[in-house]
Design an enzyme around this catalytic site. Structure first.
Site, short mmCIF file in Angstrom:
data_model
loop_
_atom_site.label_atom_id
_atom_site.label_comp_id
_atom_site.label_asym_id
_atom_site.label_seq_id
_atom_site.Cartn_x
_atom_site.Cartn_y
_atom_site.Cartn_z
N LYS A 116 49.01 8.79 -44.89
CA LYS A 116 48.20 8.33 -43.80
C LYS A 116 48.88 7.92 -42.54
O LYS A 116 48.52 7.66 -41.45
CB LYS A 116 47.08 7.37 -44.45
CG LYS A 116 46.25 7.99 -45.31
CD LYS A 116 45.40 6.67 -45.92
CE LYS A 116 44.89 6.93 -47.29
NZ LYS A 116 44.01 5.67 -47.89
N GLU B 161 56.63 11.28 -38.46
CA GLU B 161 56.47 10.38 -39.43
C GLU B 161 56.50 8.86 -38.95
O GLU B 161 56.74 8.58 -37.63
CB GLU B 161 57.61 10.35 -40.16
CG GLU B 161 57.69 9.55 -41.42
CD GLU B 161 56.51 9.33 -42.45
OE1 GLU B 161 55.22 8.98 -42.15
OE2 GLU B 161 56.55 9.87 -43.71
N ASP B 162 55.65 7.82 -39.59
CA ASP B 162 55.69 6.55 -39.00
C ASP B 162 56.73 5.74 -38.98
O ASP B 162 57.44 4.82 -38.15
CB ASP B 162 54.28 5.84 -39.36
CG ASP B 162 54.24 5.76 -40.84
OD1 ASP B 162 54.59 6.77 -41.58
OD2 ASP B 162 53.83 4.54 -41.30
N ASP C 7 62.00 4.35 -44.60
CA ASP C 7 62.51 3.04 -45.05
C ASP C 7 63.52 3.49 -46.10
O ASP C 7 64.84 3.65 -45.74
CB ASP C 7 61.26 2.58 -45.59
CG ASP C 7 61.28 1.32 -46.24
OD1 ASP C 7 62.36 0.51 -46.56
OD2 ASP C 7 60.31 0.53 -46.50
N LYS D 264 64.16 2.04 -40.48
CA LYS D 264 64.84 0.95 -40.92
C LYS D 264 65.90 1.09 -41.81
O LYS D 264 65.92 1.24 -42.90
CB LYS D 264 63.72 0.30 -42.03
CG LYS D 264 63.01 -1.10 -41.76
CD LYS D 264 62.30 -1.35 -42.97
CE LYS D 264 61.02 -2.07 -42.62
NZ LYS D 264 60.35 -2.58 -43.87
N PHE E 122 59.06 -6.51 -43.61
CA PHE E 122 57.64 -5.52 -43.80
C PHE E 122 56.76 -5.53 -42.51
O PHE E 122 56.28 -6.45 -42.02
CB PHE E 122 56.92 -6.12 -45.01
CG PHE E 122 55.84 -4.91 -45.52
CD1 PHE E 122 56.32 -3.97 -46.36
CD2 PHE E 122 54.61 -5.05 -45.07
CE1 PHE E 122 55.59 -2.92 -46.96
CE2 PHE E 122 53.77 -3.69 -45.53
CZ PHE E 122 54.28 -2.95 -46.44
N VAL E 123 56.53 -4.31 -42.08
CA VAL E 123 55.80 -4.28 -40.66
C VAL E 123 54.47 -3.59 -41.32
O VAL E 123 54.22 -2.85 -41.89
CB VAL E 123 56.65 -3.44 -39.52
CG1 VAL E 123 57.59 -4.29 -39.05
CG2 VAL E 123 57.29 -2.10 -40.11
N ASP F 226 50.21 0.10 -43.07
CA ASP F 226 49.38 -0.75 -43.71
C ASP F 226 49.97 -1.76 -44.78
O ASP F 226 51.24 -1.49 -44.88
CB ASP F 226 48.51 0.19 -44.69
CG ASP F 226 49.26 0.97 -46.07
OD1 ASP F 226 50.36 1.19 -45.63
OD2 ASP F 226 48.65 0.65 -47.02
N ARG G 215 46.36 -0.96 -40.53
CA ARG G 215 46.55 0.36 -39.89
C ARG G 215 45.85 0.32 -38.41
O ARG G 215 46.35 1.13 -37.51
CB ARG G 215 45.73 1.55 -40.51
CG ARG G 215 46.44 1.76 -41.92
CD ARG G 215 46.34 3.30 -42.27
NE ARG G 215 46.39 3.21 -43.93
CZ ARG G 215 47.37 3.75 -44.49
NH1 ARG G 215 48.52 3.73 -43.73
NH2 ARG G 215 47.59 3.76 -45.93
C1 PRP Z 1 55.21 5.17 -46.12
C2 PRP Z 1 55.28 5.80 -44.62
C3 PRP Z 1 56.38 6.64 -45.20
C4 PRP Z 1 56.96 6.12 -46.27
C5 PRP Z 1 58.45 5.95 -45.74
O1 PRP Z 1 53.99 5.92 -46.67
O2 PRP Z 1 54.26 6.13 -44.24
O3 PRP Z 1 55.75 8.16 -45.25
O4 PRP Z 1 56.21 5.16 -46.73
O5 PRP Z 1 58.88 5.25 -46.96
P1 PRP Z 1 60.19 5.69 -47.85
O6 PRP Z 1 61.27 6.00 -46.52
O7 PRP Z 1 60.95 4.65 -48.39
O8 PRP Z 1 60.17 6.86 -48.34
P2 PRP Z 1 53.27 5.52 -47.87
O9 PRP Z 1 53.53 5.91 -49.18
O10 PRP Z 1 53.21 3.91 -47.76
O11 PRP Z 1 51.88 6.11 -47.66
P3 PRP Z 1 50.63 5.97 -46.24
O12 PRP Z 1 51.49 6.65 -45.26
O13 PRP Z 1 49.55 6.42 -46.90
O14 PRP Z 1 50.61 4.49 -45.99
#
Ligand code: PRP
Length: 184
Positions: free
Chosen positions: A51, A107-108, A111, A139, A160-161, A167, A173
């Site tokens: 999401k 992508e947002d 990480d 990051k 953590f952002v 979220d 969000r």
């Molecule tokens: C978050 C974010 C990325 C992912 C990045 O998604 O939106 O898709 O984690 O993390 P990584 O590089 O460690 O894989 P999340 O799984 O929290 O789902 P969401 O987008 O529904 O919040």
């Protein structure tokens, strides 16, 4: 994290703004121009990873001035709170035939890099005309697998952002900026 029940608690969890709404808007205009310039006249498919990327996708697609289509995938790795589960699960897939498109994954945040590593591998196997990744946030200090986005709008340190689609336990969000989360 428990359910947030009061506005005071919601506000208390927002430690400080780290990227303002205006800074995000400006960076998106630049990225939109860069993408428009490089794909001029070619069939683009923007693929947003739900999401978290839904807000970024909505603003980025409106900063792109050449014809493009949009698609959505849902990937989940953080099931609750601030810790990654380490397992990336695709819960909703695209319906387009990628062999007809230059694909840009939107992508947002990158990480650990696991989500994009897995999604890039999956989509490459579908033979798109080309594949690039644009992320709002990067990051690099948290990286556990080798992954680099083609365009990263902001590089941030390891805290953590939340906000602008990101979220904590599904909250925050809707914030129009990126903020540091207050866990206490
Ligand atoms: C978050 C974010 C990325 C992912 C990045 O998604 O939106 O898709 O984690 O993390 P990584 O590089 O460690 O894989 P999340 O799984 O929290 O789902 P969401 O987008 O529904 O919040």
């Amino acid at each position: 994290m428990e359910k947030i029940c009061t506005l005071d608690e919601f506000n208390h969890r927002i430690k400080k703004v780290v990227i303002t709404k205006e800074e995000i808007e400006e960076a998106i205009q630049r990225a939109g121009k860069e993408i428009s310039d490089s794909y001029d006249g070619r069939p683009i498919l923007l693929v947003s990873i739900l999401k978290g990327a839904f807000v970024f996708m909505a603003d980025l697609c409106r900063a792109i001035t050449v014809p493009c289509e949009i698609g959505f995938m849902c990937a989940k790795s953080y099931y609750s709170g601030t810790k990654s589960s380490g397992v990336v699960k695709i819960t909703m897939d695209l319906d387009q035939d990628l062999s007809n498109y230059h694909v840009i994954i939107v992508e947002d945040i990158v990480d650990t890099g696991r989500t994009l590593r897995d999604i890039v591998k999956l989509l490459k196997a579908r033979n798109p005309l080309s594949l690039r990744v644009v992320t709002l946030l990067d990051k690099p200090d948290r990286r556990l697998v080798d992954f680099k986005a083609d365009i990263a709008l902001f590089t941030i340190p390891d805290f953590f952002v939340i906000g602008y689609g990101l979220d904590c336990a599904e909250y925050f969000r809707n914030l129009p900026y990126i903020a540091e989360y207050n866990p206490e």
